[in-house]
Design a protein around this motif. Structure first.
Motif, PDB file in Angstrom:
ATOM      1  N   GLY A 142      -6.055  -4.437   1.968  1.00 41.40           N
ATOM      2  CA  GLY A 142      -4.958  -3.617   1.488  1.00 41.40           C
ATOM      3  C   GLY A 142      -5.289  -3.010   0.135  1.00 41.40           C
ATOM      4  O   GLY A 142      -6.437  -3.075  -0.317  1.00 41.40           O
ATOM      5  N   SER A 156       4.833  -2.184   1.679  1.00 38.88           N
ATOM      6  CA  SER A 156       4.569  -2.175   0.244  1.00 38.88           C
ATOM      7  C   SER A 156       5.575  -3.060  -0.497  1.00 38.88           C
ATOM      8  O   SER A 156       6.756  -3.092  -0.155  1.00 38.88           O
ATOM      9  CB  SER A 156       4.644  -0.731  -0.257  1.00 38.88           C
ATOM     10  OG  SER A 156       4.740  -0.719  -1.652  1.00 38.88           O
ATOM     11  N   TYR A 186       8.602   0.184   4.028  1.00 39.09           N
ATOM     12  CA  TYR A 186       7.662   0.674   5.057  1.00 39.09           C
ATOM     13  C   TYR A 186       6.988   1.944   4.574  1.00 39.09           C
ATOM     14  O   TYR A 186       7.630   2.789   3.966  1.00 39.09           O
ATOM     15  CB  TYR A 186       8.410   0.986   6.354  1.00 39.09           C
ATOM     16  CG  TYR A 186       8.784  -0.242   7.151  1.00 39.09           C
ATOM     17  CD1 TYR A 186       7.807  -0.959   7.863  1.00 39.09           C
ATOM     18  CD2 TYR A 186      10.105  -0.668   7.210  1.00 39.09           C
ATOM     19  CE1 TYR A 186       8.166  -2.092   8.586  1.00 39.09           C
ATOM     20  CE2 TYR A 186      10.451  -1.795   7.935  1.00 39.09           C
ATOM     21  CZ  TYR A 186       9.478  -2.500   8.626  1.00 39.09           C
ATOM     22  OH  TYR A 186       9.822  -3.600   9.332  1.00 39.09           O
ATOM     23  N   LYS A 187       5.702   2.041   4.809  1.00 38.07           N
ATOM     24  CA  LYS A 187       4.975   3.265   4.475  1.00 38.07           C
ATOM     25  C   LYS A 187       4.289   3.787   5.740  1.00 38.07           C
ATOM     26  O   LYS A 187       4.259   3.094   6.768  1.00 38.07           O
ATOM     27  CB  LYS A 187       3.907   2.973   3.423  1.00 38.07           C
ATOM     28  CG  LYS A 187       4.448   2.576   2.077  1.00 38.07           C
ATOM     29  CD  LYS A 187       4.520   3.795   1.190  1.00 38.07           C
ATOM     30  CE  LYS A 187       5.124   3.540  -0.147  1.00 38.07           C
ATOM     31  NZ  LYS A 187       4.145   3.430  -1.180  1.00 38.07           N
ATOM     32  N   LEU A 243       1.886   0.545   7.023  1.00 38.59           N
ATOM     33  CA  LEU A 243       1.722  -0.197   5.757  1.00 38.59           C
ATOM     34  C   LEU A 243       3.060  -0.710   5.264  1.00 38.59           C
ATOM     35  O   LEU A 243       4.092  -0.061   5.439  1.00 38.59           O
ATOM     36  CB  LEU A 243       1.096   0.711   4.684  1.00 38.59           C
ATOM     37  CG  LEU A 243      -0.385   1.052   4.850  1.00 38.59           C
ATOM     38  CD1 LEU A 243      -0.831   1.997   3.745  1.00 38.59           C
ATOM     39  CD2 LEU A 243      -1.241  -0.215   4.847  1.00 38.59           C
ATOM     40  N   ASN A 265      -1.440  -3.876   5.495  1.00 43.08           N
ATOM     41  CA  ASN A 265      -1.169  -3.488   6.874  1.00 43.08           C
ATOM     42  C   ASN A 265      -0.276  -4.550   7.485  1.00 43.08           C
ATOM     43  O   ASN A 265      -0.558  -5.761   7.351  1.00 43.08           O
ATOM     44  CB  ASN A 265      -2.491  -3.403   7.641  1.00 43.08           C
ATOM     45  CG  ASN A 265      -2.279  -2.712   8.958  1.00 43.08           C
ATOM     46  OD1 ASN A 265      -1.590  -3.256   9.831  1.00 43.08           O
ATOM     47  ND2 ASN A 265      -2.837  -1.519   9.103  1.00 43.08           N
ATOM     48  N   GLU A 294       0.004  -2.877  -1.167  1.00 37.69           N
ATOM     49  CA  GLU A 294       0.251  -2.364   0.180  1.00 37.69           C
ATOM     50  C   GLU A 294      -0.653  -3.084   1.167  1.00 37.69           C
ATOM     51  O   GLU A 294      -1.889  -3.145   0.971  1.00 37.69           O
ATOM     52  CB  GLU A 294      -0.058  -0.865   0.230  1.00 37.69           C
ATOM     53  CG  GLU A 294       0.917  -0.041  -0.596  1.00 37.69           C
ATOM     54  CD  GLU A 294       0.533   1.434  -0.645  1.00 37.69           C
ATOM     55  OE1 GLU A 294       1.373   2.237  -1.061  1.00 37.69           O
ATOM     56  OE2 GLU A 294      -0.603   1.773  -0.258  1.00 37.69           O
ATOM     57  N   TYR A 316      10.821  -5.208   0.439  1.00 37.48           N
ATOM     58  CA  TYR A 316       9.585  -4.517   0.842  1.00 37.48           C
ATOM     59  C   TYR A 316       9.940  -3.117   1.389  1.00 37.48           C
ATOM     60  O   TYR A 316      11.096  -2.852   1.724  1.00 37.48           O
ATOM     61  CB  TYR A 316       8.828  -5.332   1.895  1.00 37.48           C
ATOM     62  CG  TYR A 316       9.645  -5.612   3.130  1.00 37.48           C
ATOM     63  CD1 TYR A 316       9.650  -4.715   4.202  1.00 37.48           C
ATOM     64  CD2 TYR A 316      10.415  -6.771   3.220  1.00 37.48           C
ATOM     65  CE1 TYR A 316      10.419  -4.979   5.323  1.00 37.48           C
ATOM     66  CE2 TYR A 316      11.172  -7.034   4.343  1.00 37.48           C
ATOM     67  CZ  TYR A 316      11.174  -6.137   5.392  1.00 37.48           C
ATOM     68  OH  TYR A 316      11.936  -6.384   6.480  1.00 37.48           O
ATOM     69  N   PHE A 336       1.938  -1.685  -7.243  1.00 38.23           N
ATOM     70  CA  PHE A 336       2.330  -1.820  -5.840  1.00 38.23           C
ATOM     71  C   PHE A 336       1.209  -2.501  -5.077  1.00 38.23           C
ATOM     72  O   PHE A 336       0.027  -2.220  -5.322  1.00 38.23           O
ATOM     73  CB  PHE A 336       2.568  -0.437  -5.215  1.00 38.23           C
ATOM     74  CG  PHE A 336       3.807   0.237  -5.721  1.00 38.23           C
ATOM     75  CD1 PHE A 336       5.052  -0.057  -5.156  1.00 38.23           C
ATOM     76  CD2 PHE A 336       3.739   1.159  -6.769  1.00 38.23           C
ATOM     77  CE1 PHE A 336       6.197   0.569  -5.633  1.00 38.23           C
ATOM     78  CE2 PHE A 336       4.878   1.779  -7.241  1.00 38.23           C
ATOM     79  CZ  PHE A 336       6.112   1.481  -6.685  1.00 38.23           C
TER      80      PHE A 336
END
Ligand code: SF4
Ligand code: SF4
Length: 473
Positions: free
Chosen positions: A410, A383, A376-377, A381, A437, A435, A374, A433
């Protein structure tokens, strides 16, 4: 039963003589009520068999069994290799159906529905009667030297048999490769499609061999269903049966004498006229009891009924009955057992039909890209990256396809496009993708539900795993 001591009929099959050579069977042409009914049923079934590959429902061939390309249509529903599990369940249900049906109703299928019996008795045999004549004439013709009459009759019969075999082979091919393709090959000219032409010639040869020469031996020697009868039938199964209690009585069967009092004489009702044997297409004597060779064609019922009428005795000496009916001298009735079996058979058929209708037109698979973690965004978020594969089992393009998350809040983002089209009978693949939370995750491996939409219509739903950090457990 008269001649019961003579059990030698069990040592050989009806189509072999004592030397072990083929005993050619010349059955007398059947006449009677049951034969008429069977003719009507055969007309309907033959019309269905010849028409089914040319009928289309929603653009799909009604019945298609393209084994080579693994494409199957059943009642207009296209099946893909992905639907194989339905096939397996259908096969299992079919086996249970056949077993229950046979236990209850014997070989009703063989006599009334089996394509082998229909083609043999209702097509090829009737042409034979038309060209060669009835049993006596056929026997004479077989013994005749090759004179003008025999050459004329044999060439005509073999030619007609060949033409019908060729027609059946074409229809068979339409089931295998599809009627559209068959018609295209015919209009292109057969030399353009040599491999198909070779298959057609082979199929024609096989059908010709089966119906012109091998004949009833298919039922006796080859057919696995026929050979299972010994295991499936019991004394309550309904079969074509000779009523030996009535036919033999104390004095056994005997020829009929004019003005005799049959009842007082103690003789059985069987007047030993041999008509039931002469008419049998598998060459057996039903008076010896239920036998493997009997395909329940009803010809002997008709033949015997005609004789019973002629000598003023009650009809039904040979009839549909169970062994128990005959032993206990009870009439055929729709017993609770038969009712029970019929209900179960009805349920099985409903299950099969239900499975056809409940099957989805779109198959969706979404899998996490192997080896990817995974990511981190921004805005808390997380992803995950996935590959998707959508199969369109219909004959029309499915347009404006997109994904929506159903289980979590999401986004689903398809790489390099917003929506796409799945071509008719084709597939669409790509990457996407998901995404979410981080706060909405309940663990490090959540199940997310993703719906597939075509415009505003939800056409399929699938589940996949979503990985997140352990700290959010
Ligand atoms: S015994 Fe009767 S029902 Fe059975 S195959 Fe012969 S004629 Fe047909
Ligand atoms: S047709 Fe009927 S009466 Fe004649 S031999 Fe057969 S069982 Fe007996």
């Amino acid at each position: 039963m008269a001649e019961q001591g003579k059990d030698n009929f069990r040592d050989t099959i009806g189509t072999l003589n004592e030397e072990g050579d083929r005993a050619w069977i010349f059955p007398k042409k059947p006449v009677g009520k049951w034969y008429e009914y069977r003719k009507y049923v055969s007309y309907v079934l033959l019309a269905f068999l010849f028409a089914a590959p040319f009928i289309k429902i929603g653009g799909h061939q009604f019945l298609l069994f393209n084994v080579l390309e693994r494409r199957f249509n059943i009642f207009g529903f296209p099946f893909w290799p992905q639907d194989f599990y339905i096939f397996v369940i259908m096969m299992l249900t079919g086996v249970v159906f056949i077993i229950l049906f046979t236990v209850a109703f014997g070989r009703l299928f063989c006599g009334w529905v089996c394509p082998q019996t229909i083609f043999m008795e209702m097509v090829f045999r009737r042409i034979e009667y038309w060209i060669d004549g009835d049993r006596g004439k056929q026997k004479r013709l077989a013994k005749m030297p090759w004179n003008k009459e025999k050459i004329r009759k044999r060439s005509l019969k073999w030619f007609v048999f060949f033409v019908i075999s060729f027609l059946i082979a074409n229809v068979f091919l339409a089931y295998l490769i599809g009627s559209d393709r068959l018609i295209r090959y015919i209009t292109d000219g057969p030399m353009e499609h040599l491999s198909t032409l070779v298959s057609l010639v082979i199929f024609t040869g096989v059908f010709y061999f089966v119906f012109a020469w091998f004949r009833e031996q298919v039922c006796i020697i080859v057919c696995p269903y026929g050979r299972l009868q010994g295991a499936l039938l019991d004394n309550k199964s309904i079969v074509v049966a000779y009523d030996h209690k009535r036919g033999e009585k104390e004095e056994g069967r005997a020829k009929f004498k004019k003005n005799e009092d049959r009842e007082a004489s103690g003789k059985g009702d069987c007047i030993d006229c041999h008509q039931c044997v002469d008419v049998c297409p598998t060459g057996i004597d039903i008076r010896n009891g239920t036998q493997l060779e009997c395909v329940n064609c009803t010809a002997c019922i008709d033949a015997c009924n005609i004789m019973m009428e002629a000598v003023d005795l009650p009809k039904g000496l040979i009839r549909y009955a169970s062994e128990e009916n005959i032993e206990k001298k009870t009439k055929f009735e729709f017993t609770p057992r038969l009712k029970g079996y019929t209900v179960v058979l009805g349920i099985l058929v409903s299950v099969l039909v239900g499975m056809l209708f409940l099957r989805n037109d779109v198959e969706a698979d979404i899998f996490r890209l192997p080896g990817q973690l995974y990511e981190y965004k921004a805005d808390n978020l997380i992803s995950n990256v996935y590959t998707y594969k959508l199969i369109n089992k219909t004959n029309a393009d499915i347009e404006d396809v997109r994904f929506e998350l159903m289980s979590h809040k999401g986004n689903v983002e398809i790489v390099s496009r917003d929506t796409f089209t799945i071509p008719a009978g084709g597939m669409a693949e790509g990457t996407l993708f998901v995404e979410l939370n981080a706060g909405s995750l309940s663990g490090d491996k959540d199940k997310v539900v993703i719906a597939v939409f075509s415009g505003d219509e939800q056409i399929e739903t699938t589940r996949t795993a979503f990985l997140g950090p352990r700290t959010y457990k």
